[in-house]
Design an enzyme around this catalytic site. Structure first.
Site, PDB file in Angstrom:
ATOM      1  N   SER A   1     -17.833   3.901 -32.466  1.00  0.00           N
ATOM      2  CA  SER A   1     -18.387   2.710 -33.101  1.00  0.00           C
ATOM      3  C   SER A   1     -17.660   1.514 -32.511  1.00  0.00           C
ATOM      4  O   SER A   1     -16.564   1.646 -31.961  1.00  0.00           O
ATOM      5  CB  SER A   1     -18.230   2.765 -34.626  1.00  0.00           C
ATOM      6  OG  SER A   1     -16.876   2.985 -35.003  1.00  0.00           O
TER       7      SER A   1
ATOM      8  N   GLU B   1     -16.582  -2.787 -32.908  1.00  0.00           N
ATOM      9  CA  GLU B   1     -16.429  -3.941 -33.787  1.00  0.00           C
ATOM     10  C   GLU B   1     -16.658  -5.225 -32.999  1.00  0.00           C
ATOM     11  O   GLU B   1     -16.137  -5.405 -31.903  1.00  0.00           O
ATOM     12  CB  GLU B   1     -15.033  -3.963 -34.405  1.00  0.00           C
ATOM     13  CG  GLU B   1     -14.804  -5.172 -35.318  1.00  0.00           C
ATOM     14  CD  GLU B   1     -13.418  -5.199 -35.923  1.00  0.00           C
ATOM     15  OE1 GLU B   1     -13.156  -4.373 -36.805  1.00  0.00           O
ATOM     16  OE2 GLU B   1     -12.593  -6.037 -35.494  1.00  0.00           O
TER      17      GLU B   1
ATOM     18  N   ALA C   1     -11.226 -14.853 -42.235  1.00  0.00           N
ATOM     19  CA  ALA C   1     -10.241 -15.068 -43.294  1.00  0.00           C
ATOM     20  C   ALA C   1     -10.792 -16.024 -44.336  1.00  0.00           C
ATOM     21  O   ALA C   1     -11.345 -17.074 -44.005  1.00  0.00           O
ATOM     22  CB  ALA C   1      -8.940 -15.617 -42.707  1.00  0.00           C
TER      23      ALA C   1
ATOM     24  N   ASP D   1      -7.535 -11.250 -45.166  1.00  0.00           N
ATOM     25  CA  ASP D   1      -6.364 -12.110 -45.002  1.00  0.00           C
ATOM     26  C   ASP D   1      -6.643 -13.472 -45.625  1.00  0.00           C
ATOM     27  O   ASP D   1      -7.786 -13.938 -45.653  1.00  0.00           O
ATOM     28  CB  ASP D   1      -6.043 -12.298 -43.517  1.00  0.00           C
ATOM     29  CG  ASP D   1      -5.670 -10.993 -42.844  1.00  0.00           C
ATOM     30  OD1 ASP D   1      -4.903 -10.221 -43.453  1.00  0.00           O
ATOM     31  OD2 ASP D   1      -6.151 -10.748 -41.720  1.00  0.00           O
TER      32      ASP D   1
ATOM     33  N   GLN E   1      -1.159 -11.611 -25.676  1.00  0.00           N
ATOM     34  CA  GLN E   1      -1.826 -11.880 -26.951  1.00  0.00           C
ATOM     35  C   GLN E   1      -1.776 -10.667 -27.865  1.00  0.00           C
ATOM     36  O   GLN E   1      -1.562 -10.792 -29.070  1.00  0.00           O
ATOM     37  CB  GLN E   1      -3.267 -12.310 -26.700  1.00  0.00           C
ATOM     38  CG  GLN E   1      -3.413 -13.669 -26.038  1.00  0.00           C
ATOM     39  CD  GLN E   1      -4.864 -14.041 -25.789  1.00  0.00           C
ATOM     40  OE1 GLN E   1      -5.787 -13.278 -26.109  1.00  0.00           O
ATOM     41  NE2 GLN E   1      -5.086 -15.210 -25.202  1.00  0.00           N
TER      42      GLN E   1
ATOM     43  N   PHE F   1      -0.161 -10.397 -31.679  1.00  0.00           N
ATOM     44  CA  PHE F   1      -0.947  -9.947 -32.819  1.00  0.00           C
ATOM     45  C   PHE F   1      -0.339  -8.695 -33.441  1.00  0.00           C
ATOM     46  O   PHE F   1      -0.293  -8.556 -34.673  1.00  0.00           O
ATOM     47  CB  PHE F   1      -2.386  -9.675 -32.385  1.00  0.00           C
ATOM     48  CG  PHE F   1      -3.297  -9.294 -33.513  1.00  0.00           C
ATOM     49  CD1 PHE F   1      -3.448 -10.124 -34.612  1.00  0.00           C
ATOM     50  CD2 PHE F   1      -4.009  -8.109 -33.473  1.00  0.00           C
ATOM     51  CE1 PHE F   1      -4.302  -9.779 -35.661  1.00  0.00           C
ATOM     52  CE2 PHE F   1      -4.851  -7.749 -34.519  1.00  0.00           C
ATOM     53  CZ  PHE F   1      -4.990  -8.588 -35.605  1.00  0.00           C
TER      54      PHE F   1
ATOM     55  N   HIS G   1     -13.177   4.167 -33.220  1.00  0.00           N
ATOM     56  CA  HIS G   1     -13.691   2.822 -33.482  1.00  0.00           C
ATOM     57  C   HIS G   1     -12.997   1.866 -32.519  1.00  0.00           C
ATOM     58  O   HIS G   1     -11.771   1.761 -32.510  1.00  0.00           O
ATOM     59  CB  HIS G   1     -13.385   2.418 -34.924  1.00  0.00           C
ATOM     60  CG  HIS G   1     -14.002   1.127 -35.346  1.00  0.00           C
ATOM     61  ND1 HIS G   1     -15.363   0.985 -35.568  1.00  0.00           N
ATOM     62  CD2 HIS G   1     -13.459  -0.094 -35.607  1.00  0.00           C
ATOM     63  CE1 HIS G   1     -15.620  -0.255 -35.942  1.00  0.00           C
ATOM     64  NE2 HIS G   1     -14.489  -0.933 -35.967  1.00  0.00           N
TER      65      HIS G   1
END
Length: 306
Positions: A19, A21, A55, A113, A219, A223, A273
């Site tokens: 899958s 995102e 968020a 968040d 990056q 994160f 995913h």
């Protein structure tokens, strides 16, 4: 585990499901790139594709617009992200009904968040759902949905210990969650230990590993620090010196992610995913390496001449 062995592609690849995102675009140019990504990945026949919810619910309208377009213009099955941050129960229930009215049958239910971003203190809305478990319960009351929830192999940054983390996952399952998708990780032993903890706690829903192809190592590291994901030293070594060499960075990123997935396949994992960051290149390459490829007729291949 310090690094993966590179496994050959096995016939297990035929059973592997994926899958993807996506996040809703903010500009016309971002929308164009997103739809290039969607159309590039569509022939891989993913189990579903999810669309994130910003968020504080900041992308509600753009999320809905993206989900609607996926429903109307592709053969993909969309899963709408849903959060309960900065919204009362009536507002969240309204969003659930709106998505259901479009024909959405899958949701990814997350506490979410704060609008200030990852790392800011979470404060439940005084008249809202206080956490992911309550949000799952609300979805279950509204319909017979397929509900995915989050899981954290290295525990949620706000959890004091793994027991608290697992207990929250158990509450989500008790309220109707049908699948958990993990935060990204790079050590497969960490994932296996987490699954073992969940099984010992009586949690038997699929726990799908979330895979993050490394489009930008700097990056990603930033994160990862915000969300408590460990970046192994061997991984940093793989990308060392590639900051100004994008082509090699891409090749290394594809190899690293494919190695991780192939190793998990060898351990019996069949669902993955991918956090695409709205880019198709690495996700497509990794799927190719693990044996997930478009059907011939979908990529315009012509039958061989007699």
């Amino acid at each position: 585990m310090t690094r993966y062995r590179f496994s050959r592609r096995t016939d297990k690849g035929e059973k592997v499901r994926v899958s993807f995102e996506f996040f809703p675009p903010k500009t016309d140019e971002m929308e164009r790139k997103l739809w290039e990504t969607v159309k590039r990945l569509e022939p891989l026949d993913p189990d579903f594709v999810s669309v994130t919810y910003g968020a504080g619910g900041s992308t509600r309208e753009r999320t809905a617009r993206t989900v609607r377009r996926i429903l109307e213009e592709t053969v993909l099955t969309p899963a709408a992200h849903l959060t309960c941050v900065d919204a009362d129960r009536d507002a969240v229930d309204t969003v659930i009904r709106e998505f259901a009215g479009m024909g959405v049958k899958r949701f990814v239910a997350l506490r979410g968040d704060p609008a200030e971003g990852v790392g800011a203190a979470y404060r439940p809305h005084p008249n809202g759902y206080t956490n992911g478990a309550e949000l799952v319960g609300a979805l279950s009351r509204h319909g017979d949905f397929d509900i995915s929830v989050s899981a954290y192999p290295e525990k949620h940054p706000e959890s004091p210990d793994f027991a608290t983390d697992i207990e929250m996952l158990k509450r989500k399952v008790d309220n109707g969650a049908t699948r958990a998708i993990t935060q990204f990780f790079f050590d497969n032993d960490v994932y296996e230990r987490y699954v073992e903890r969940a099984r010992r706690a009586g949690i038997y829903i699929p726990i799908v590993p979330g895979i993050l192809p490394v489009h930008n190592f700097t990056q990603m590291t930033r994160f990862a620090g915000q969300c408590g994901a460990h970046v192994p030293a061997w991984l940093a070594e793989r990308f060392q010196g590639l900051h100004d060499d994008p082509p090699t960075h891409q090749l290394v990123a594809a190899a690293v992610a494919a190695e991780q997935v192939l190793d998990l396949v060898e351990r019996g994992v069949e669902d993955f995913h991918f956090y695409t960051m709205n880019r198709a290149d690495l996700a497509f390459a990794i799927c190719h390496m693990i044996g997930i490829r478009p059907a011939a007729e979908r990529i315009g291949a012509q039958p061989a001449a007699a």
